[in-house]
Design a protein around this motif. Structure first.
Motif, short mmCIF file in Angstrom:
data_model
loop_
_atom_site.label_atom_id
_atom_site.label_comp_id
_atom_site.label_asym_id
_atom_site.label_seq_id
_atom_site.Cartn_x
_atom_site.Cartn_y
_atom_site.Cartn_z
N ARG A 1 -6.60 -13.87 -9.47
CA ARG A 1 -6.30 -12.44 -9.52
C ARG A 1 -5.82 -11.95 -8.16
NH1 ARG A 1 -7.95 -9.66 -14.04
NH2 ARG A 1 -9.47 -10.66 -15.42
N GLN B 1 -12.04 -14.75 -12.49
CA GLN B 1 -11.49 -13.98 -11.36
C GLN B 1 -10.49 -14.79 -10.54
OE1 GLN B 1 -12.34 -10.78 -11.32
NE2 GLN B 1 -13.66 -11.24 -13.06
N THR C 1 -6.16 -8.94 -6.05
CA THR C 1 -7.10 -7.83 -6.03
C THR C 1 -6.41 -6.47 -5.95
OG1 THR C 1 -8.70 -9.28 -4.94
CG2 THR C 1 -9.16 -6.92 -4.90
#
Length: 280
Positions: free
Chosen positions: A214, A211, A216
């Motif tokens: 990233r 993650q 969002t």
């Protein structure tokens, strides 16, 4: 927001905001009874906020001391390199340390593996424009730095013994490494996940390394989860809070999660530190 999920966290965070520090929250009136899980989450979150901020402040303080010492050099001599080398060895999250002149040209860099960036012009970067205009320290968000990697930069002005502005010193560091040294031992053996994001939605750190990095709000992975995106906007826009959302990892069945977050940061740049737990 599901305020019933973490009633003790809400009380703890409200007290924390009122006093301005997690340690001072210990002097607040006793909170209402809560489950062990809620107390664990609240304690974890307060320590994350406090410890991340303390780690950033430690970097900043060491940089400020180095900038003071650099003001006694010509910014590119052996003494300057020695100061930068010592600074770069103080934390494993540091990539390198540099000194630049008042025009934004890098004059010296350490460790030696990064000396090829000497001579680079970085005056166009937002944090550099800030220090050149205000002569005050600043921390950047995650950017692509002269070393051609994503990193965060803390900058401090350099003044000569006569008080003249001579340039600035910088610490380039990997925020995910800084946070990992705090978060990984804190959540070991617990059901909690830790996430730290910028206010633009960029994931700085996550217990799941996939993650990290990233964005969002723009990542297709999250496009089919409007409640997750709503919560992400709240996290970005609110300094602390709690919420619930659903998400299916790796194409599996969606699970419900609870999140509680607070704010860490330096020089006005805010990071949201969050603890997350699956609830079903």
């Amino acid at each position: 927001m599901n305020s019933q999920s973490y009633p003790w966290i809400v009380a703890a965070l409200a007290a924390l905001v009122a006093v301005g520090t997690g340690f001072a929250a210990l002097n607040q009136p006793a909170p209402p009874p809560a489950s062990v899980a809620e107390e664990d989450a609240a304690t974890l979150l307060i320590h994350l906020q406090s410890d991340i901020t303390a780690a950033l402040e430690a970097l900043d303080n060491r940089l400020a001391h180095a900038a003071f010492e650099l003001g006694k050099t010509d910014l590119s001599d052996a003494d300057a390199h020695g100061i930068l080398a010592n600074l770069s060895a103080t934390d494993p999250s540091i990539v390198d340390c540099t000194v630049s002149d008042a025009g934004g040209t890098i004059l010296a860099a350490e460790p030696t593996a990064y000396r090829d960036i000497e001579g680079a012009e970085i005056g166009g970067q937002a944090h550099v424009r800030h220090v050149l205009a205000t002569k005050r320290p600043i921390m950047s968000e995650v950017i692509t730095v002269a070393e051609n990697i994503p990193a965060t930069v803390i900058v401090a002005p350099i003044f000569t013994n006569e008080g003249l502005f001579a340039g600035f010193a910088s610490v380039v560091f990997r925020p995910e490494a800084l946070v990992a040294g705090i978060a990984e031992p804190a959540v070991n053996g617990t059901p909690y996940q830790v996430m730290v994001i910028q206010t633009d939605g960029r994931v700085i750190y996550d217990t799941d390394p996939a993650q990290i990095g990233r964005m969002t709000f723009d990542d297709p992975l999250f496009a089919d989860y409007p409640d997750l995106l709503d919560v992400a906007r709240r996290v970005a826009g609110e300094r602390y809070g709690t919420a619930t959302y659903g998400f299916a990892a790796d194409g599996g069945e969606a699970v419900q999660k609870e999140i509680a977050w607070a704010t860490a940061g330096l020089h006005g740049v805010e990071w949201r530190a969050a603890v997350i737990r699956e609830t079903g």
